[in-house]
Design an enzyme around this catalytic site. Structure first.
Site, short mmCIF file in Angstrom:
data_model
loop_
_atom_site.label_atom_id
_atom_site.label_comp_id
_atom_site.label_asym_id
_atom_site.label_seq_id
_atom_site.Cartn_x
_atom_site.Cartn_y
_atom_site.Cartn_z
N GLN A 41 0.80 -1.22 0.00
CA GLN A 41 0.00 0.00 0.00
C GLN A 41 0.83 1.28 0.00
O GLN A 41 0.33 2.34 -0.32
CB GLN A 41 -0.93 0.01 1.22
N GLU A 87 -4.82 -9.70 9.49
CA GLU A 87 -6.24 -9.90 9.16
C GLU A 87 -6.47 -11.18 8.36
O GLU A 87 -6.92 -11.15 7.20
CB GLU A 87 -6.79 -8.70 8.38
N GLU A 116 -4.76 -1.35 14.37
CA GLU A 116 -5.30 -0.39 13.39
C GLU A 116 -6.60 0.18 13.92
O GLU A 116 -7.40 -0.53 14.55
CB GLU A 116 -5.63 -1.06 12.04
C1 NOJ Z 1 -7.31 -3.17 7.17
C2 NOJ Z 1 -6.09 -3.51 6.42
O1 NOJ Z 1 -5.15 -4.13 7.23
C3 NOJ Z 1 -5.50 -2.37 5.63
O2 NOJ Z 1 -4.67 -2.92 4.67
C4 NOJ Z 1 -6.62 -1.54 5.05
O3 NOJ Z 1 -6.19 -0.61 4.11
C5 NOJ Z 1 -7.34 -0.91 6.20
N1 NOJ Z 1 -7.94 -1.96 7.00
C6 NOJ Z 1 -8.41 0.09 5.85
O4 NOJ Z 1 -9.52 -0.53 5.29
#
Ligand code: NOJ
Length: 470
Positions: A16, A162, A373
């Site tokens: 990302q 995740e 997160e």
């Molecule tokens: C979870 C993910 O780990 C991440 O990659 C993603 O961009 C974010 N949430 C936001 O949705």
């Protein structure tokens, strides 16, 4: 724990943010291939450059350290370390992450490192990816290379980010490669191989005598039932099996959920890949901590009618779809009329932070937890000076942080909080328009960085917290 030891920081993931998709010996990844070739890449963008963290990492780490953040969560690209997924190690990849880690330490920033954040090397994807059991050994080899190279300085490790959500998008929604839709067999199989890989990585880590902590990161999915729900107990059990138990029970209790195999059998879902000898791996490979990515809860009710269907919104304001699923004869998501949603149809519900943390404490005891997160995706426009006044993000995140602090007061052992994300980056299938960063990136002007209002808000929040009474 002392207030000054609490970790406050922000998070990113390799694909990302890094860019440099084919530089310095990096192998091709599944997302590179998907974004370059698939019509399902609906925004027609890619992480080829992303926000070019590969060349801006010092600036990003400087910025977060100047913002009072004492930790940084990032991931390593498997294909940058092992271009073919197994075997050959790319020294230039090792060098890059050494530079990032060393720079963090120089700035007093604790690195929190994830080994797999959705970005599979293409060669492994072509062999069948996470649906093949052999990937567990490939992943363990890759993990060992990283522990050996970076383990002297990195003390917080996450094998996989995740597990459930990744498998859900790749195998149920079909919006992430390899784009399978409503494939329950592959969904459970993928999560199973992921949890096994996490356990094997933890065993290898301890065997190598590394002295840090190794955990997992779960996408929070605590189950809440709408008041009118008739079959409350049944839905709670099924939904937890679908969303939570396979990940949390293996990682935190070291066992498979006792009702998993009968459940899969009853529902005609493949379970042939589950081996009884894996029990020992799960037992020995428990996590030292739980990382929880907290955005929303699962708000559910009884299945009504119709075929199984996923509702997913990757078109943002261009769609009225609300994120959810209807699973025939199991349950369906429903809408709480009292709560708000973001423009991508995801519920905003700060109370889920408290509820999820308390539920984990009640089910699994006093495991150390990091909020790995939490954040808010928005469309944003900068003013003529490049500034973004993201009050909506600030209000929303303050709400979640207050609930985290409340849970800590009520005895939950939270050790750190990571905002998503450090700076604006590529939001997977949502492209670049969905922004999360504390720092704005001007993707059209050499990826220049501009701290947003939320960056200063977070800095002050950290300072105030650290000044508070012990
Ligand atoms: C979870 C993910 O780990 C991440 O990659 C993603 O961009 C974010 N949430 C936001 O949705």
């Amino acid at each position: 724990m002392r207030r000054k030891d609490f970790l406050w920081g922000s998070a990113t993931a390799a694909y990302q943010c890094e860019g440099a998709w084919n530089l310095d010996g990096k192998g091709e990844g599944e997302w590179d291939y998907f974004n370059h070739t698939s019509p399902l890449n609906i925004n027609n963008v890619s992480g080829d450059v992303a926000c070019d963290f590969y060349h801006h990492y010092k600036e990003d780490i400087d910025m977060l350290a100047a913002g009072g953040q004492n930790t940084f969560r990032f991931s390593i690209s498997w294909a940058r370390i092992m271009p073919e997924g197994r075997g050959r190690v790319n020294q230039q990849g090792i060098d890059f992450y050494n530079s990032v880690i060393d720079y963090c330490l120089e700035k007093g920033v604790v690195p929190n490192v994830t080994l797999f954040h959705y970005d599979l090397p293409l060669t492994l994807a072509e062999e069948g990816g996470w649906a093949r059991r052999e990937i567990v050994d490939d992943f363990t080899e890759y993990a060992k290379v990283c522990f050996k190279a970076f383990g002297d300085r990195v003390k917080i490790w996450v094998p996989i980010n995740e597990l459930r959500y990744y498998s859900y998008c790749s195998n149920m929604v079909g919006n992430y490669p390899p784009n399978h839709s409503l494939d329950f067999d592959r969904f459970f199989k993928t999560v199973y191989h992921e949890v096994l890989a996490c356990a094997k990585a933890a065993i290898a880590y301890r065997k190598m005598g590394c002295d840090g902590q190794i955990g997992i990161v779960h996408d929070n999915s605590n189950v809440d039932l709408a008041p009118e729900t008739k079959e409350k107990e049944r839905i709670r059990i099924i939904a937890n099996l679908f969303y939570n138990d396979l990940v949390l029970d293996t990682a935190l209790k070291g066992t498979l959920p006792g009702n998993l195999i009968p459940f899969l059998q009853e529902n005609g879902i493949d379970w042939s890949y589950i081996r009884f000898e894996d029990a020992v791996t799960f037992e020995k490979g428990k996590s030292d901590f739980l990382g929880l990515n907290v955005y929303n809860r699962m708000y559910l009710t009884d299945y009504s009618e119709g075929e199984t269907e996923v509702f997913h919104n990757n078109r943002g304001a261009g769609s009225k779809k609300k994120e959810g699923i209807r699973i025939k004869n199991w349950f369906e998501t429903t809408v709480d009329p009292t709560t708000k949603r973001n423009l991508w149809g995801r519920e905003i519900y700060p109370q889920c932070m408290y509820d999820a943390l308390m539920e984990i404490k009640n089910k699994y005891g006093d495991i150390p937890i990091y909020i790995t997160e939490n954040g808010h995706g928005m469309y944003e426009k900068a003013d003529e000076n490049g500034n973004v006044e993201d009050d909506e993000r600030i209000d929303m995140m303050q709400g979640y942080i207050d609930k985290m602090l409340e849970a800590m007061d009520d005895g939950v052992d939270v050790r750190g909080y990571y905002a998503w994300s450090t700076m604006d980056l590529y939001s997977w299938i949502n492209g670049f328009e969905k922004r999360y960063g504390f720092v704005r990136v001007d993707f059209d002007d050499d990826n220049k960085r501009y701290p947003k209002k939320s960056y200063y808000w977070f800095k002050k929040l950290i300072e105030d917290y650290q000044k508070g009474a012990e």
